[in-house]
Design an enzyme around this catalytic site. Structure first.
Site, short mmCIF file in Angstrom:
data_model
loop_
_atom_site.label_atom_id
_atom_site.label_comp_id
_atom_site.label_asym_id
_atom_site.label_seq_id
_atom_site.Cartn_x
_atom_site.Cartn_y
_atom_site.Cartn_z
CG HIS A 249 -9.52 -16.65 -5.39
ND1 HIS A 249 -10.24 -16.02 -6.37
CD2 HIS A 249 -9.87 -16.06 -4.23
CE1 HIS A 249 -10.99 -15.08 -5.83
NE2 HIS A 249 -10.78 -15.08 -4.53
N GLY B 105 -4.40 -13.25 0.69
CA GLY B 105 -3.64 -12.52 -0.32
C GLY B 105 -3.22 -11.13 0.16
CE LYS C 208 -7.14 -6.36 -5.56
NZ LYS C 208 -8.39 -6.81 -5.03
CG ASP C 209 -8.45 -8.21 -0.24
OD1 ASP C 209 -8.98 -7.20 -0.70
OD2 ASP C 209 -8.62 -9.34 -0.74
CD GLN D 55 -9.85 -10.15 3.81
OE1 GLN D 55 -11.00 -9.80 3.72
NE2 GLN D 55 -9.33 -11.05 3.00
#
Ligand code: PAF
Length: 288
Positions: free
Chosen positions: A37, A147, A149-150, A153
């Site tokens: 984050h 991010g 990472k997702d 999404q």
């Protein structure tokens, strides 16, 4: 750094900032911040005059079987981390404020949400897109950072912004990893020592796929790569279930079944694996 708890206070402020031509960068989060984050906040800091972070554990994106009350929270710690990373404001609303009695309007992105995470967590993305659109309307950012990472999404939010003409640029920042390759996630705190030691095998298996495709020019069925990745992960005894290992077109998320005659710019290789009750996701993007 200031904490804003109401929608009207935040909208009044951001309208004023926009009228003064201040560039607003926004990082939406569910709190319990980690270095992943913080890298998003630092990314926003590079290009924004004013950086907003939201901290809100959104009940709408949790299924009844997923334990919302168990989601880790520590606002005091988050507040300090945001300040140190260079945020100017935290938007920190209550459930009553975000979903008042009678709330009944949702944002839904079709197709892109039917596979991968959407298959296992059917209502999840409806919850994500609804809250993210609400947050965009409240914070009124010029750009927002999410991010890699997702990955699904990120693709879903980009599509929502495009389809609904939301005036906000979506910036995707790289996944931040621990030294052994484990992608940073708020869920990592739930891992036992044994599970934590096995979890980097997710990244190892993704790197295996990348190596085969990029260095060895593997150009046949995906099933072989998937089964090799699966073997590698299952060699760790705390990896109890593989929900999926998937190869998709990065933008459309269309599933790729074979690399034979397949022309691509970017392939998204993603996976979701359970270590007991802890479910981890990770991905890698293969570019040509
Ligand atoms: O990625 C997250 O933390 C959440 O899905 C988000 C984007 C903050 C929406 O609640």
């Amino acid at each position: 750094m200031k904490i804003l708890r109401t929608i009207s206070q935040t909208q009044n402020l951001t309208s004023k900032l926009r009228s003064k031509n201040k560039i607003i960068g926004f990082v939406p989060t569910m709190g319990f911040l980690h270095n992943g984050h913080l890298s998003l906040i630092k990314e926003a800091r590079k290009k924004a005059d004013i950086v907003f972070v939201s901290i809100y554990v959104n009940p709408l994106q949790f299924a009844p079987t997923e334990d919302l009350s168990r989601y880790p929270r520590d606002f005091k710690r988050d507040e300090k981390l945001c300040k140190d990373a260079g945020a100017d404001y935290i938007f920190y609303p209550s459930d009553e404020m975000m979903y008042p009695r009678g709330f009944s309007t949702y944002a839904v992105v079709e197709k892109l949400t039917s596979g991968l995470e959407g298959k296992i967590r059917p209502e999840h993305f409806k919850g994500v897109t609804t809250i993210v659109l609400k947050l965009f309307n409240i914070v009124q950012p010029h750009f927002s950072v999410f991010g890699q990472k997702d990955a699904q999404q990120a693709a879903v939010i980009k599509k929502m912004v495009k389809d609904l003409n939301v005036n906000n640029k979506i910036v995707i920042a790289p996944t931040i990893r621990e030294a052994d390759g484990l992608a940073m996630s708020s869920r990592n705190v739930y891992l036992t020592n044994e599970q934590r030691a096995d979890a980097p095998y997710l990244y190892k298996s993704l790197q295996y796929a990348k190596r085969k495709i990029m260095l060895e020019n593997y150009n046949r069925d995906i099933d072989f790569l998937r089964s090799q990745m699966s073997k590698l992960i299952k060699s760790r005894k705390t990896a109890t279930k593989i929900d999926y290992i998937s190869f998709n077109d990065y933008d459309t998320l269309e599933e790729i079944k074979s690399l034979k005659n397949f022309k691509f710019d970017k392939i998204l290789v993603s996976l979701a694996v359970r270590f007991g009750k802890v479910r981890l996701i990770d991905n890698i993007v293969i570019k040509r």
